[in-house]
Design a protein around this motif. Structure first.
Motif, short mmCIF file in Angstrom:
data_model
loop_
_atom_site.label_atom_id
_atom_site.label_comp_id
_atom_site.label_asym_id
_atom_site.label_seq_id
_atom_site.Cartn_x
_atom_site.Cartn_y
_atom_site.Cartn_z
N ALA A 46 32.74 41.63 -98.75
CA ALA A 46 31.31 41.93 -98.92
C ALA A 46 30.44 40.67 -98.91
CB ALA A 46 31.09 42.70 -100.22
N ALA A 47 30.97 39.57 -99.45
CA ALA A 47 30.18 38.34 -99.50
C ALA A 47 29.79 37.89 -98.10
CB ALA A 47 30.95 37.25 -100.23
N ARG A 48 30.77 37.91 -97.19
CA ARG A 48 30.52 37.46 -95.82
C ARG A 48 29.77 38.51 -94.99
NH1 ARG A 48 31.08 32.04 -95.05
NH2 ARG A 48 32.59 31.30 -96.60
N SER A 49 30.01 39.76 -95.29
CA SER A 49 29.38 40.84 -94.51
C SER A 49 27.95 41.14 -94.95
CB SER A 49 30.22 42.12 -94.63
OG SER A 49 31.52 41.92 -94.11
N TYR A 50 27.73 41.12 -96.29
CA TYR A 50 26.45 41.56 -96.81
C TYR A 50 25.77 40.57 -97.76
CZ TYR A 50 28.97 45.87 -95.55
OH TYR A 50 29.73 46.82 -94.89
N GLY A 51 26.44 39.47 -98.06
CA GLY A 51 25.88 38.54 -99.04
C GLY A 51 25.91 39.11 -100.45
N ASP A 90 24.90 30.39 -91.92
CA ASP A 90 25.06 28.98 -92.24
C ASP A 90 23.79 28.35 -92.80
OD1 ASP A 90 27.69 29.00 -91.41
OD2 ASP A 90 27.21 28.43 -89.35
N GLY A 91 22.69 29.09 -92.74
CA GLY A 91 21.42 28.59 -93.28
C GLY A 91 21.45 28.56 -94.79
N LEU A 92 20.49 27.84 -95.35
CA LEU A 92 20.46 27.65 -96.81
C LEU A 92 20.36 28.97 -97.57
CD1 LEU A 92 20.33 25.79 -99.25
CD2 LEU A 92 17.85 25.64 -98.93
N ALA A 93 19.45 29.85 -97.16
CA ALA A 93 19.24 31.10 -97.90
C ALA A 93 20.49 31.96 -97.92
CB ALA A 93 18.07 31.86 -97.29
N ASN A 94 21.07 32.22 -96.74
CA ASN A 94 22.21 33.12 -96.68
C ASN A 94 23.51 32.48 -97.17
OD1 ASN A 94 20.74 35.30 -95.80
ND2 ASN A 94 21.06 34.88 -93.64
N SER A 95 23.66 31.19 -96.95
CA SER A 95 24.87 30.52 -97.46
C SER A 95 24.84 30.52 -98.99
CB SER A 95 24.97 29.09 -96.93
OG SER A 95 23.87 28.30 -97.34
N SER A 96 23.64 30.44 -99.57
CA SER A 96 23.50 30.52 -101.03
C SER A 96 23.86 31.91 -101.53
CB SER A 96 22.07 30.17 -101.45
OG SER A 96 21.75 28.85 -101.09
N LYS A 97 23.41 32.94 -100.78
CA LYS A 97 23.77 34.32 -101.14
C LYS A 97 25.28 34.51 -101.11
CE LYS A 97 19.70 36.97 -99.58
NZ LYS A 97 19.25 38.02 -98.63
N ILE A 98 25.90 33.99 -100.07
CA ILE A 98 27.35 34.15 -99.90
C ILE A 98 28.09 33.43 -101.03
CG2 ILE A 98 29.33 33.54 -98.45
CD1 ILE A 98 27.44 33.94 -96.02
N ALA A 99 27.67 32.21 -101.33
CA ALA A 99 28.32 31.42 -102.40
C ALA A 99 28.19 32.12 -103.75
CB ALA A 99 27.71 30.03 -102.46
N ALA A 100 27.00 32.64 -104.05
CA ALA A 100 26.79 33.33 -105.32
C ALA A 100 27.63 34.61 -105.39
CB ALA A 100 25.31 33.67 -105.48
N ALA A 101 27.73 35.31 -104.26
CA ALA A 101 28.51 36.55 -104.21
C ALA A 101 30.00 36.27 -104.40
CB ALA A 101 28.28 37.27 -102.89
N GLU A 102 30.47 35.21 -103.77
CA GLU A 102 31.90 34.85 -103.88
C GLU A 102 32.23 34.45 -105.31
OE1 GLU A 102 32.29 31.90 -100.83
OE2 GLU A 102 33.04 33.37 -99.36
N LEU A 103 31.29 33.83 -105.99
CA LEU A 103 31.50 33.44 -107.39
C LEU A 103 31.70 34.65 -108.28
CD1 LEU A 103 31.50 31.14 -109.49
CD2 LEU A 103 29.04 31.45 -109.70
N LYS A 104 30.99 35.74 -107.97
CA LYS A 104 31.08 36.96 -108.78
C LYS A 104 32.28 37.84 -108.41
CE LYS A 104 26.03 37.31 -109.15
NZ LYS A 104 24.87 38.16 -108.79
N THR A 105 32.85 37.60 -107.23
CA THR A 105 33.91 38.48 -106.76
C THR A 105 35.25 38.10 -107.36
OG1 THR A 105 32.75 38.88 -104.67
CG2 THR A 105 35.13 39.32 -104.71
#
Length: 227
Positions: free
Chosen positions: A83-88, A212-227
């Motif tokens: 989900a992190a990579r697919s939807y942030g 790879d942009g700042l906004a979406n890479s931040s979303k992905i990183a935050a999502a991976e932290l919670k997963t």
């Protein structure tokens, strides 16, 4: 004798000074120890509390998905694995989103067999529109879900051409029915979704293409932290 008394007197004063200094140092060390303990313990307790809440939310979201999608829930759980990579979103957040979308579509009469894939399309649409317009995915999904039940005002920012009249005309074209009175809630919901999708042509695949942009890479990183 005078020298001895003088030495002892000076020594006592020095001892008193040393004792006071030692006491001050001891108090400072004790205070530092308490601060260090709080500085380490409180964040750990806080992190454990947050992790417990995430786990609890995840459990509730999975249960909702199982209830809404029934025998087709396994497919939803597969969708949320990355989900992190697919939807942030974290796995739990994606499960919650699927539960919300599926519940709305199911209530409108969408058949169980098509519910998982249609829900996945809605979530992907919300993800791409959120990325394109720099909005949170939850915010976009709330707007889409509102439109599915006939509330179109909130779409002005992401799909301004969607209105009650436009939805009615699209639904008539899609169903082949001759009068608006014949349209069901499902007909209008699917028509609204079609119009939103058409208006989102420029946003299609935006999340993946800008991951790879700042906004979406931040979303992905935050999502991976919670997963």
């Amino acid at each position: 004798m005078w020298i001895t008394k003088k030495f002892l007197g000076t020594g006592n004063k020095n001892l008193d000074k040393f004792s006071k200094k030692a006491g001050n140092v001891g108090r400072k060390l004790t205070s530092m120890g308490k601060s260090l303990t709080l500085g380490v313990t409180l964040p750990l307790v806080g992190a454990a509390t947050v992790a417990t809440k995430w786990a609890s939310d995840m459990e509730e979201s999975v249960a909702k998905v199982d209830n809404v999608f029934g025998n087709h829930s396994k497919k939803i759980h597969e969708y949320t694995q990355d989900a992190a990579r697919s939807y942030g979103l974290s796995t739990g957040e994606a499960e919650a989103a699927f539960g919300q979308i599926g519940n709305v579509l199911s209530a409108l009469g969408v058949e169980a067999e098509v519910l998982p894939d249609l829900s996945a399309s809605v979530l992907q649409l919300g993800t791409d529109l959120g990325s394109f317009h720099n909005l949170e995915t939850d915010d976009v999904l709330n707007r889409i879900n509102a439109a599915l039940v006939g509330e179109y005002d909130s779409l002005k920012k992401i799909a301004p051409g969607v209105s009650a009249l436009a939805v009615s005309n699209e639904a008539l074209a899609m169903t082949g029915k001759s009068a608006a009175a014949e349209l069901t809630n499902e007909d209008k919901a699917l028509a609204a979704l079609e119009l939103i999708t058409k208006s989102a042509a420029n946003a299609q695949d935006d999340f993946a293409e800008t991951s790879d942009g700042l906004a979406n890479s931040s979303k992905i990183a935050a999502a991976e932290l919670k997963t």
